[in-house]
Write an enzyme that holds these catalytic residues in place. Structure first.
Site, mmCIF file in Angstrom:
data_model
loop_
_atom_site.group_PDB
_atom_site.id
_atom_site.type_symbol
_atom_site.label_atom_id
_atom_site.label_comp_id
_atom_site.label_asym_id
_atom_site.label_seq_id
_atom_site.Cartn_x
_atom_site.Cartn_y
_atom_site.Cartn_z
ATOM 1 N N LYS A 1 0.821 -1.218 0.000
ATOM 2 C CA LYS A 1 0.000 0.000 0.000
ATOM 3 C C LYS A 1 0.849 1.260 0.000
ATOM 4 O O LYS A 1 0.496 2.251 -0.623
ATOM 5 C CB LYS A 1 -0.943 0.005 1.207
ATOM 6 C CG LYS A 1 -2.028 -1.039 1.057
ATOM 7 C CD LYS A 1 -3.284 -0.702 1.808
ATOM 8 C CE LYS A 1 -4.404 -1.574 1.238
ATOM 9 N NZ LYS A 1 -5.529 -1.781 2.063
ATOM 10 N N LYS B 1 -4.838 -7.736 -6.529
ATOM 11 C CA LYS B 1 -6.086 -8.013 -5.819
ATOM 12 C C LYS B 1 -7.185 -7.027 -6.223
ATOM 13 O O LYS B 1 -6.893 -5.848 -6.467
ATOM 14 C CB LYS B 1 -5.805 -7.871 -4.315
ATOM 15 C CG LYS B 1 -6.895 -8.378 -3.414
ATOM 16 C CD LYS B 1 -6.557 -8.113 -1.949
ATOM 17 C CE LYS B 1 -6.882 -6.695 -1.542
ATOM 18 N NZ LYS B 1 -7.483 -6.511 -0.231
ATOM 19 N N LYS C 1 -11.398 -2.100 -3.138
ATOM 20 C CA LYS C 1 -12.365 -0.989 -3.159
ATOM 21 C C LYS C 1 -11.730 0.272 -3.723
ATOM 22 O O LYS C 1 -12.374 1.047 -4.407
ATOM 23 C CB LYS C 1 -12.776 -0.610 -1.725
ATOM 24 C CG LYS C 1 -13.461 -1.643 -0.939
ATOM 25 C CD LYS C 1 -13.864 -0.999 0.390
ATOM 26 C CE LYS C 1 -13.988 -2.017 1.474
ATOM 27 N NZ LYS C 1 -12.708 -2.282 2.167
HETATM 28 N N1 AQP Z 1 -10.079 -9.273 -3.535
HETATM 29 C C1 AQP Z 1 -10.409 -9.935 -2.430
HETATM 30 N N2 AQP Z 1 -10.540 -11.284 -2.457
HETATM 31 C C2 AQP Z 1 -10.895 -11.971 -1.331
HETATM 32 N N3 AQP Z 1 -11.137 -11.364 -0.145
HETATM 33 C C3 AQP Z 1 -11.003 -10.025 -0.088
HETATM 34 N N4 AQP Z 1 -11.158 -9.140 0.910
HETATM 35 C C4 AQP Z 1 -10.922 -7.894 0.455
HETATM 36 N N5 AQP Z 1 -10.615 -7.929 -0.847
HETATM 37 C C5 AQP Z 1 -10.642 -9.240 -1.219
HETATM 38 C C6 AQP Z 1 -11.509 -9.523 2.267
HETATM 39 O O1 AQP Z 1 -12.533 -8.660 2.726
HETATM 40 C C7 AQP Z 1 -12.361 -8.457 4.125
HETATM 41 C C8 AQP Z 1 -12.426 -7.002 4.443
HETATM 42 O O2 AQP Z 1 -11.339 -6.339 3.865
HETATM 43 P P1 AQP Z 1 -11.166 -4.786 4.091
HETATM 44 O O3 AQP Z 1 -12.064 -4.062 3.209
HETATM 45 O O4 AQP Z 1 -11.301 -4.453 5.505
HETATM 46 O O5 AQP Z 1 -9.664 -4.576 3.721
HETATM 47 P P2 AQP Z 1 -8.894 -4.838 2.408
HETATM 48 O O6 AQP Z 1 -8.535 -6.287 2.306
HETATM 49 O O7 AQP Z 1 -7.752 -3.855 2.402
HETATM 50 O O8 AQP Z 1 -9.935 -4.492 1.273
HETATM 51 P P3 AQP Z 1 -9.746 -3.580 0.039
HETATM 52 O O9 AQP Z 1 -10.964 -3.759 -0.795
HETATM 53 O O10 AQP Z 1 -8.427 -3.851 -0.632
HETATM 54 O O11 AQP Z 1 -9.797 -2.139 0.681
HETATM 55 P P4 AQP Z 1 -8.927 -0.882 0.359
HETATM 56 O O12 AQP Z 1 -8.832 -0.768 -1.122
HETATM 57 O O13 AQP Z 1 -9.660 0.277 0.965
HETATM 58 O O14 AQP Z 1 -7.620 -1.104 1.026
HETATM 59 C C9 AQP Z 1 -11.045 -9.116 4.521
HETATM 60 O O15 AQP Z 1 -11.325 -10.369 5.106
HETATM 61 C C10 AQP Z 1 -10.338 -9.301 3.217
HETATM 62 O O16 AQP Z 1 -9.473 -10.422 3.234
#
Ligand code: AQP
Length: 338
Positions: free
Chosen positions: A117, A200, A203
């Site tokens: 990140k 990955k 969001k």
């Molecule tokens: N692409 C993914 N595939 C499988 N699982 C996923 N999770 C997130 N993206 C995927 C799972 O969703 C839960 C919550 O995640 P989060 O939103 O708290 O954090 P993150 O993993 O950092 O999600 P993002 O979408 O990538 O958010 P941003 O872009 O804001 O940093 C977790 O259980 C995660 O594994």
């Protein structure tokens, strides 16, 4: 030393840092709902984690409601599970501080998500983004959670949670925090970006075309899958044939997870098919599964006061578990309480 038997309890959370994606749904929410009824479940909208990167204060409360609406629309029952937002239970931040003093800087330096990140701009990131795995450990251990369903990207952080629990127990000569098990299973543990199968789906990714949002309508879903990057080859008859085809593998995994099937069964069903056949079938399946959830999210979001009420009631229940565990932690550490 063998550990005390802790009562089985699930904890997991999602940050309100943008609209929910198909990755959040398949990797987290759908599985959270599946664990409901099997053991006590505590599910959180982790708003304190969201602010590790800038969030517009005019949007944050609404994003928090939208994540809650996603949980509820997917089938989470707030009378069966505890559903709340993190900042309403101050014990998270308090235990997070204690764990900042247990975790070692070297451990944090090994966290790959921070490196991903922060990229080349590590010096300019918030201290919160660097330290967030110790707050995540607090989220989990504040409930003595034994099981944490997460996507593959969070595995390292749950392992760190175990390290923090073990060091705390060792340093203070207690058997107080459980060594939590990460629950990472099924075909959707890492849903990838539709335009680049090595990244990955997130969001906060740059382009809306690289992700399916839980609120996308049928046209958008069809368009995004149609434009999803693939290769010219038809689908092989076994998963081995997808070894160096990350985009193709991702679409098979998405189909399998939406269909409650395995990737093996899915590839066998579509062996030899071209993308002209597979992509429309995938889009139809995604619309069939996601449209009712999106409709229910819209209905729930039309009554924000009701979502706030549910989160408030959930926070009270969460505090009933969290506050005694925090008080015992303070006693173990030696904090004076008058
Ligand atoms: N692409 C993914 N595939 C499988 N699982 C996923 N999770 C997130 N993206 C995927 C799972 O969703 C839960 C919550 O995640 P989060 O939103 O708290 O954090 P993150 O993993 O950092 O999600 P993002 O979408 O990538 O958010 P941003 O872009 O804001 O940093 C977790 O259980 C995660 O594994």
């Amino acid at each position: 030393m063998t550990q005390t038997q802790f009562t089985p309890r699930v904890f997991s959370g999602i940050k309100p840092s943008g609209g929910l994606t198909l990755g959040n749904y398949l990797g987290a929410i759908k599985r959270f709902v599946g664990m409901q009824g099997q053991m006590e479940c505590v599910y959180c909208v982790v708003d304190l984690h969201a602010i590790t990167v800038w969030q517009d204060p005019r949007e944050l409360a609404n994003m928090t409601r939208e994540v809650a609406a996603g949980y509820l629309a997917a089938g989470l029952d707030p009378t069966q599970s505890i559903l709340f937002n993190q900042s309403q239970v101050s014990a998270h931040a308090e235990l997070g501080w204690i764990f900042n003093c247990v975790a070692r800087v070297g451990w944090m330096n090994r966290m790959t998500q921070f490196k991903d990140k922060a990229g080349a701009n590590a010096e300019k990131q918030s201290l919160g983004l660097y330290a967030y795995p110790s707050l995540m450990a607090a989220d989990i251990l504040l409930y003595h959670a034994t099981h944490v369903p997460v996507g593959d990207d969070q595995k390292q952080h749950v392992e760190l949670t175990r390290d923090i629990a073990a060091k705390f127990n060792h340093d203070f000569g207690v058997d107080f925090f459980p060594l939590t098990t990460p629950v990472i299973e099924g075909p959707a543990m890492r849903i990838m970006n539709l335009r680049d199968g090595t990244k990955k789906m997130s969001k906060s990714g740059d382009s809306d075309m690289e992700r399916i949002n839980m609120t996308d309508d049928a046209d958008k879903i069809a368009k995004k899958f149609k434009k999803a990057k693939t290769d010219p080859e038809p689908l092989p008859d076994t998963l081995d044939g997808l070894k160096d085809r990350p985009e193709a593998r991702n679409l098979i995994d998405i189909y399998a997870a939406l269909n409650d099937a395995t990737a093996e069964a899915t590839i066998a069903e579509y062996a030899g098919a071209g993308w002209g056949k597979f992509k429309p079938a995938l889009a139809d399946l995604a619309v069939a599964k996601l449209a009712p959830i999106a409709d229910e999210m819209a209905r729930l979001m039309a009554d924000p006061a009701e979502i706030d009420r549910i989160l408030g009631a959930g926070s009270e229940k969460a505090r009933e578990i969290a506050d005694p565990i925090l008080r015992q932690t303070y006693d173990i550490v030696g904090m004076l309480r008058s």
